[in-house]
Write an enzyme that holds these catalytic residues in place. Structure first.
Site, PDB file in Angstrom:
ATOM      1  N   GLU A 119       0.827  -1.214   0.000  1.00 20.14           N
ATOM      2  CA  GLU A 119       0.000   0.000   0.000  1.00 20.14           C
ATOM      3  C   GLU A 119       0.858   1.258   0.000  1.00 20.14           C
ATOM      4  O   GLU A 119       1.941   1.279   0.595  1.00 20.14           O
ATOM      5  CB  GLU A 119      -0.879   0.016   1.260  1.00 20.14           C
ATOM      6  CG  GLU A 119      -1.837  -1.144   1.309  1.00 20.14           C
ATOM      7  CD  GLU A 119      -2.440  -1.381   2.691  1.00 20.14           C
ATOM      8  OE1 GLU A 119      -3.596  -1.807   2.749  1.00 20.14           O
ATOM      9  OE2 GLU A 119      -1.752  -1.161   3.706  1.00 20.14           O
ATOM     10  N   ALA A 140       4.520  -9.178  16.130  1.00 21.09           N
ATOM     11  CA  ALA A 140       5.455  -8.049  16.119  1.00 21.09           C
ATOM     12  C   ALA A 140       4.886  -6.791  16.773  1.00 21.09           C
ATOM     13  O   ALA A 140       5.620  -6.005  17.373  1.00 21.09           O
ATOM     14  CB  ALA A 140       5.857  -7.747  14.670  1.00 21.09           C
ATOM     15  N   THR A 147      -4.235  -9.669  15.743  1.00 19.46           N
ATOM     16  CA  THR A 147      -3.968 -10.957  15.105  1.00 19.46           C
ATOM     17  C   THR A 147      -3.775 -10.754  13.610  1.00 19.46           C
ATOM     18  O   THR A 147      -4.182  -9.738  13.054  1.00 19.46           O
ATOM     19  CB  THR A 147      -5.133 -11.940  15.340  1.00 19.46           C
ATOM     20  OG1 THR A 147      -6.292 -11.476  14.638  1.00 19.46           O
ATOM     21  CG2 THR A 147      -5.456 -12.064  16.809  1.00 19.46           C
ATOM     22  N   ASP A 193      -7.614  -5.061   8.853  1.00 19.90           N
ATOM     23  CA  ASP A 193      -7.138  -3.820   8.211  1.00 19.90           C
ATOM     24  C   ASP A 193      -6.994  -3.972   6.709  1.00 19.90           C
ATOM     25  O   ASP A 193      -6.232  -3.244   6.085  1.00 19.90           O
ATOM     26  CB  ASP A 193      -5.806  -3.377   8.848  1.00 19.90           C
ATOM     27  CG  ASP A 193      -4.706  -4.408   8.675  1.00 19.90           C
ATOM     28  OD1 ASP A 193      -4.988  -5.521   8.179  1.00 19.90           O
ATOM     29  OD2 ASP A 193      -3.545  -4.117   9.017  1.00 19.90           O
TER      30      ASP A 193
HETATM   31  P1  NAD Z   1       2.371 -10.976  13.287  1.00 17.22           P
HETATM   32  O1  NAD Z   1       2.134 -11.887  12.126  1.00 17.22           O
HETATM   33  O2  NAD Z   1       3.746 -10.693  13.731  1.00 17.22           O
HETATM   34  O3  NAD Z   1       1.572 -11.538  14.579  1.00 17.22           O
HETATM   35  C1  NAD Z   1       0.225 -11.910  14.533  1.00 17.22           C
HETATM   36  C2  NAD Z   1      -0.060 -12.887  15.682  1.00 17.22           C
HETATM   37  O4  NAD Z   1      -1.464 -13.176  15.681  1.00 17.22           O
HETATM   38  C3  NAD Z   1       0.683 -14.226  15.547  1.00 17.22           C
HETATM   39  O5  NAD Z   1       1.491 -14.475  16.692  1.00 17.22           O
HETATM   40  C4  NAD Z   1      -0.463 -15.259  15.419  1.00 17.22           C
HETATM   41  O6  NAD Z   1      -0.150 -16.492  16.058  1.00 17.22           O
HETATM   42  C5  NAD Z   1      -1.593 -14.510  16.129  1.00 17.22           C
HETATM   43  N1  NAD Z   1      -2.932 -14.995  15.793  1.00 17.22           N
HETATM   44  C6  NAD Z   1      -3.441 -15.342  14.589  1.00 17.22           C
HETATM   45  N2  NAD Z   1      -4.714 -15.761  14.731  1.00 17.22           N
HETATM   46  C7  NAD Z   1      -5.016 -15.670  16.051  1.00 17.22           C
HETATM   47  C8  NAD Z   1      -6.166 -15.926  16.836  1.00 17.22           C
HETATM   48  N3  NAD Z   1      -7.288 -16.399  16.258  1.00 17.22           N
HETATM   49  N4  NAD Z   1      -6.131 -15.708  18.175  1.00 17.22           N
HETATM   50  C9  NAD Z   1      -5.003 -15.204  18.768  1.00 17.22           C
HETATM   51  N5  NAD Z   1      -3.869 -14.940  18.076  1.00 17.22           N
HETATM   52  C10 NAD Z   1      -3.884 -15.164  16.733  1.00 17.22           C
HETATM   53  O7  NAD Z   1       1.582  -9.614  12.918  1.00 17.22           O
HETATM   54  P2  NAD Z   1       1.801  -8.159  13.571  1.00 17.22           P
HETATM   55  O8  NAD Z   1       2.850  -7.407  12.851  1.00 17.22           O
HETATM   56  O9  NAD Z   1       1.875  -8.303  15.065  1.00 17.22           O
HETATM   57  O10 NAD Z   1       0.420  -7.489  13.169  1.00 17.22           O
HETATM   58  C11 NAD Z   1      -0.767  -7.892  13.802  1.00 17.22           C
HETATM   59  C12 NAD Z   1      -1.918  -7.376  12.970  1.00 17.22           C
HETATM   60  O11 NAD Z   1      -1.979  -5.948  13.040  1.00 17.22           O
HETATM   61  C13 NAD Z   1      -1.788  -7.726  11.483  1.00 17.22           C
HETATM   62  O12 NAD Z   1      -3.047  -8.140  10.999  1.00 17.22           O
HETATM   63  C14 NAD Z   1      -1.357  -6.419  10.839  1.00 17.22           C
HETATM   64  O13 NAD Z   1      -1.764  -6.311   9.491  1.00 17.22           O
HETATM   65  C15 NAD Z   1      -2.094  -5.423  11.731  1.00 17.22           C
HETATM   66  N6  NAD Z   1      -1.540  -4.072  11.755  1.00 17.22           N
HETATM   67  C16 NAD Z   1      -2.444  -3.048  11.819  1.00 17.22           C
HETATM   68  C17 NAD Z   1      -1.987  -1.753  11.885  1.00 17.22           C
HETATM   69  C18 NAD Z   1      -2.986  -0.645  12.012  1.00 17.22           C
HETATM   70  O14 NAD Z   1      -2.636   0.523  11.876  1.00 17.22           O
HETATM   71  N7  NAD Z   1      -4.227  -0.931  12.311  1.00 17.22           N
HETATM   72  C19 NAD Z   1      -0.605  -1.481  11.871  1.00 17.22           C
HETATM   73  C20 NAD Z   1       0.297  -2.546  11.850  1.00 17.22           C
HETATM   74  C21 NAD Z   1      -0.183  -3.857  11.798  1.00 17.22           C
END
Ligand code: NAD
Length: 340
Positions: free
Chosen positions: A56, A139, A202, A228
């Site tokens: 994006e 992360a 998640t 998102d």
């Molecule tokens: P990541 O892949 O590092 O971690 C995601 C975690 O979610 C993993 O540890 C996974 O095991 C866990 N998970 C998946 N399904 C699950 C469930 N049903 N129950 C509990 N845990 C579950 O991703 P990240 O970098 O930590 O990002 C997390 C989310 O936030 C992503 O979807 C990312 O796109 C989103 N994000 C949003 C914004 C925003 O501005 N809103 C910014 C950054 C990231």
């Protein structure tokens, strides 16, 4: 020359200032820019979708400065030892169009997402909130926990992730840098029991219902950051129906946020209106409030503005734009460079 801030520079800045201080300062910058929301050029981000994820571009301008961020979201990446989200951003001078700064934004995105979440929660959650459920230990998780500690005074975290390695990593990392009392919960339900705030972070490229009506209680604030992208949600419709929903930029959130599952006229309040004192947030202690966060360009603008103010004069420089004696003689400058 264009200033350059790499991930090493951001890490050194955080080490020097402390993450909590940096997040509090970022919340102040975000609030200042949310209060002048109407001054900004706004558009839904430009997304390029593929089977594995999305790339994006997120631009905005206040008429003096222009910023854009490149960001991806690839939930499958972690299986290959790569981050789900990476990013970099540029700040430019509107008067000349010259880029001023190019910065890493993978760490900065985690910080700005967490600071925006904390800013929203400070405006929407019950002020006495102290316990947060954190669903998803990837992360973003530590950044979210630290922002809620710094900005709201959260003291306890109940953490759930189906991946025990991820939950253990959060426990160890937070123990090193915070006074938070963190416990690992065996289920979403156990994590949410007794929580004042629920953060869902998640990642799965599908419609999930990680949080559903049975998990929520009157008075809770929900900070939903993982839904998102089109076809990627984590909050069940009955939670959205029970809550007052707050969003960043409705034309973007209606496509990307958890409210993508709801009708096009589903009622939402723009968060900036609450921050600017133009719309009410929580009205009673029993309200359920929900921030359907997707991330908006103005948050990256505020973040780049802060790192430039903190690091600009010490930043490294890149020859991203050639410097010329005669601006019409670009070719001559090229010949001179080649000869040196
Ligand atoms: P990541 O892949 O590092 O971690 C995601 C975690 O979610 C993993 O540890 C996974 O095991 C866990 N998970 C998946 N399904 C699950 C469930 N049903 N129950 C509990 N845990 C579950 O991703 P990240 O970098 O930590 O990002 C997390 C989310 O936030 C992503 O979807 C990312 O796109 C989103 N994000 C949003 C914004 C925003 O501005 N809103 C910014 C950054 C990231």
């Amino acid at each position: 020359m264009v200033q350059y801030i790499g991930s090493h520079d951001v890490a050194a800045l955080l080490e020097k200032r402390g993450i909590g201080d940096f997040i509090r300062q970022l919340c102040d910058y975000l609030r200042a820019d949310f209060r002048r929301w109407e001054d900004f050029e706004k558009s839904a981000r430009l997304a390029s979708h593929s089977a594995a994820g999305v790339i994006e571009l997120m631009p905005t301008s206040d008429g003096t400065l222009y910023a854009f961020k490149y960001v991806n979201g690839h939930p499958v990446n972690t299986e290959a030892g790569k981050l789900t989200v990476t990013a970099f951003g540029v700040l430019a001078d509107v008067a000349t169009g010259y880029p001023l700064l190019i910065s890493e934004m993978t760490i900065l995105t985690a910080l700005r997402t967490a600071a925006t979440s904390a800013m929203a929660a400070k405006a929407l959650a019950r002020p006495e909130s102290r316990r947060m459920a954190l669903i998803g230990a990837g992360a973003q998780a530590e950044f979210q926990a630290l922002a809620f500690e710094a900005e709201l005074g959260i003291t306890e975290i109940s953490l759930h992730d189906p991946d025990p390695g991820a939950a253990g990593k959060v426990l160890r990392n937070l123990a090193r840098v915070s006074a938070l009392k963190v416990e690992v919960a065996p289920s979403v339900e156990a994590a949410c029991t007794g929580a004042d705030i629920i953060t869902t972070a998640t990642a799965a490229k599908r419609r999930q219902a990680v949080l559903s009506g049975g998990h929520i209680r009157p008075g809770m604030h929900i900070n939903a950051i993982g839904g998102d992208c089109p076809g990627k949600t984590e909050i069940a419709a009955d939670v959205l129906q029970a809550a007052k929903v707050f969003v960043e930029f409705p034309p973007q959130t209606r496509i990307e946020g958890d409210i993508q599952q709801m009708p096009a006229d589903f009622p939402v309040t723009e968060l900036w209106r609450v921050i600017a004192g133009k719309a009410p947030g929580r009205q009673t202690a029993n309200d359920i409030t929900l921030f359907d966060s997707v991330g908006f360009a103005i948050e990256d603008f505020s973040t780049l503005r802060l790192v430039r103010d903190l690091l600009g004069k010490d930043a490294r420089e890149l020859d991203l734009v050639p410097s010329l004696d005669n601006p019409k003689n670009l070719f001559g400058a090229l010949m001179k460079e080649a000869a040196e």
